[in-house]
Design an enzyme around this catalytic site. Structure first.
Site, PDB file in Angstrom:
ATOM      1  N   GLY A   1      48.521  38.480  28.155  1.00 12.22           N
ATOM      2  CA  GLY A   1      48.824  37.954  26.834  1.00 12.22           C
ATOM      3  C   GLY A   1      47.974  38.524  25.711  1.00 12.22           C
TER       4      GLY A   1
ATOM      5  N   ARG B   1      55.723  32.804  37.916  1.00 19.60           N
ATOM      6  CA  ARG B   1      56.382  31.552  37.538  1.00 19.60           C
ATOM      7  C   ARG B   1      57.724  31.915  36.923  1.00 19.60           C
ATOM      8  NH1 ARG B   1      55.927  32.449  32.154  1.00 19.60           N
ATOM      9  NH2 ARG B   1      54.032  33.557  31.555  1.00 19.60           N
TER      10      ARG B   1
ATOM     11  N   LYS C   1      44.247  40.946  36.689  1.00 18.43           N
ATOM     12  CA  LYS C   1      45.126  42.039  36.229  1.00 18.43           C
ATOM     13  C   LYS C   1      44.680  43.401  36.758  1.00 18.43           C
ATOM     14  CE  LYS C   1      47.202  38.775  34.184  1.00 18.43           C
ATOM     15  NZ  LYS C   1      48.379  38.187  34.835  1.00 18.43           N
TER      16      LYS C   1
END
Ligand code: MV4
Length: 394
Positions: free
Chosen positions: A112, A240, A64
């Site tokens: 997340g 994805r 990230k």
């Protein structure tokens, strides 16, 4: 065996299953190995087509901190933050003093919300820095962290992109996924009630720069934070297809999975000539989870004794459930999705109410009852939910 760690997550088993059945390609879905670069490479090594982006793209966005630096370099807006990782509390303090408190400590390997810590009071920095590193090490085996200025009460708005091997690109408008509980999305809608056309166009342009910067091919999502002044900042890229892709399909008419298959087969994407996309009507997805909303959303596996799904115009159901089905305790608790479409948000809300009322699932508690309560709130009805909605309204 049922446990994912002994089945769906064992790369050699999945490859062997593909070989045994004569499959030519693997679509990894949105869980398990779907963002695993090593698995993407294992597919190629075994002459199987990987229906997804290049492994290098997965890796580059999986880190990230590195993803953030890549975005900043290609002109995608990022929250004021540290360049690369922060090695010490002193370095963290110097950074926070320069951009101003409050700040957010984030794990490089995260996403997340794991390994993420807010710091509002400078006196808490040391404890939170240590806690973030410890949590990141335990969750990811990597304790690298970086810092960003904390955006207060943001919305989560994400752009769906498609790119093929012929240089075609499409930004399929945005989704608003602000309604989350402990970083789990509960419902999503498209378009965002908060986005004006100018901001949408600018966000789609930023998404294009992101895709071009890394040579991305396949379906993907660029997540942004949208602040109260409608300024947006890159948050993460998902390499994805996502759970919530159907709301985008409903407002654009694009079959995203089919486009993924075409792109992976080396064909041009079908929707290329239709770009730029404008949203047609409004869609909302409700995640129906086998969870008890009256019991801290505890998973509620068990047997379905009655299953009757709503039908009719503007109603789409995605599920594997039938009457008598057994929900396993081993996997994710999402068991169905209800997607409603209307010619405007008002009609979508009316259809949502009707469809949720008609949706009969018995034998276990589900999140259907919770969604009805969300629909009853003035904040959601007004399209004003931010990421703190669940805490504020319930
Ligand atoms: C943020 C933020 C505020 N400021 N970054 C949540 C998970 C990870 N993807 C990043 N997240 C956030 N990053 C800055 N600089 C607030 C969140 C955040 C959040 C973002 C989207 C949806 C729900 C959220 C809930 C809490 C925090």
């Amino acid at each position: 065996p049922a446990p994912a760690g002994k089945s769906y997550l064992v790369m050699s088993n999945v490859i062997a299953a593909a070989k045994t059945t004569g499959a030519q390609a693997i679509h990894p879905g949105y869980g398990f190995l779907s963002e695993n670069a090593e698995f993407a490479r294992a597919c190629a090594d075994n002459d199987l087509v990987w229906i997804g982006p290049a492994p290098e793209c997965i890796e580059r966005m999986g880190d990230k901190s590195r993803a953030r630096d890549t975005m900043k370099a290609c002109g995608v807006p990022t929250v004021p933050g540290s360049d690369g990782t922060i090695e010490s509390v002193e370095e963290a303090r110097a950074f926070a003093e320069s951009v101003g408190w409050p700040v957010l400590i984030k794990a490089s390997a995260g996403g997340g919300g794991k390994g993420m810590r807010e710091v509002h009071d400078p006196a808490d920095l040391e404890a939170q820095f240590t806690a973030a590193k410890t949590e990141a090490q335990a969750a990811f085996g990597n304790d690298d962290v970086y810092l960003e200025k904390l955006v207060l009460r943001p919305r989560h708005v994400e752009i769906q992109v498609l790119a093929d091997t012929f240089g075609n690109f499409a930004a399929l408008c945005e989704r608003d996924c602000s309604i989350q509980r402990r970083h789990q999305k509960l419902l999503e809608e498209a378009p965002s009630p908060a986005l004006d056309e100018v901001t949408r166009t600018s966000m789609c342009e930023a998404a294009r720069r992101a895709v071009e910067a890394v040579g991305y091919r396949s379906a993907g999502t660029i997540e942004f934070l949208l602040d109260s002044d409608n300024k947006f900042y890159f948050m993460e890229m998902n390499t994805r297809v996502q759970v919530e892709h159907p709301v985008t399909e409903q407002i654009t008419g694009v079959d995203i999975i089919k486009e993924q298959l075409r792109i992976a087969a080396g064909e041009p994407m079908r929707c290329a000539s239709r770009a730029p996309f404008l949203p047609n009507g409004h869609a909302i997805e409700f995640r129906i989870n086998a969870e008890d909303p009256d019991n801290d959303f505890r998973p509620s596996p068990g047997t379905i004794t009655r299953f009757e799904a709503p039908t009719g115009p503007g109603v789409r159901i995605e599920t594997y459930l039938t009457q008598g089905a057994k929900i396993s305790p081993y996997y994710d608790s999402m068991v169905a999705k209800l997607i409603v479409w209307g010619s405007d948000r008002e009609e979508a809300l009316q259809r949502a109410r009707r469809a949720l009322d008609e949706f009969a699932v018995e034998g276990i508690p589900t999140t259907i009852s919770f969604h009805k309560r969300v629909l009853d709130t003035a904040i959601f009805q007004a399209g004003e939910a931010r990421t703190d909605f669940i805490d504020i309204a319930f």
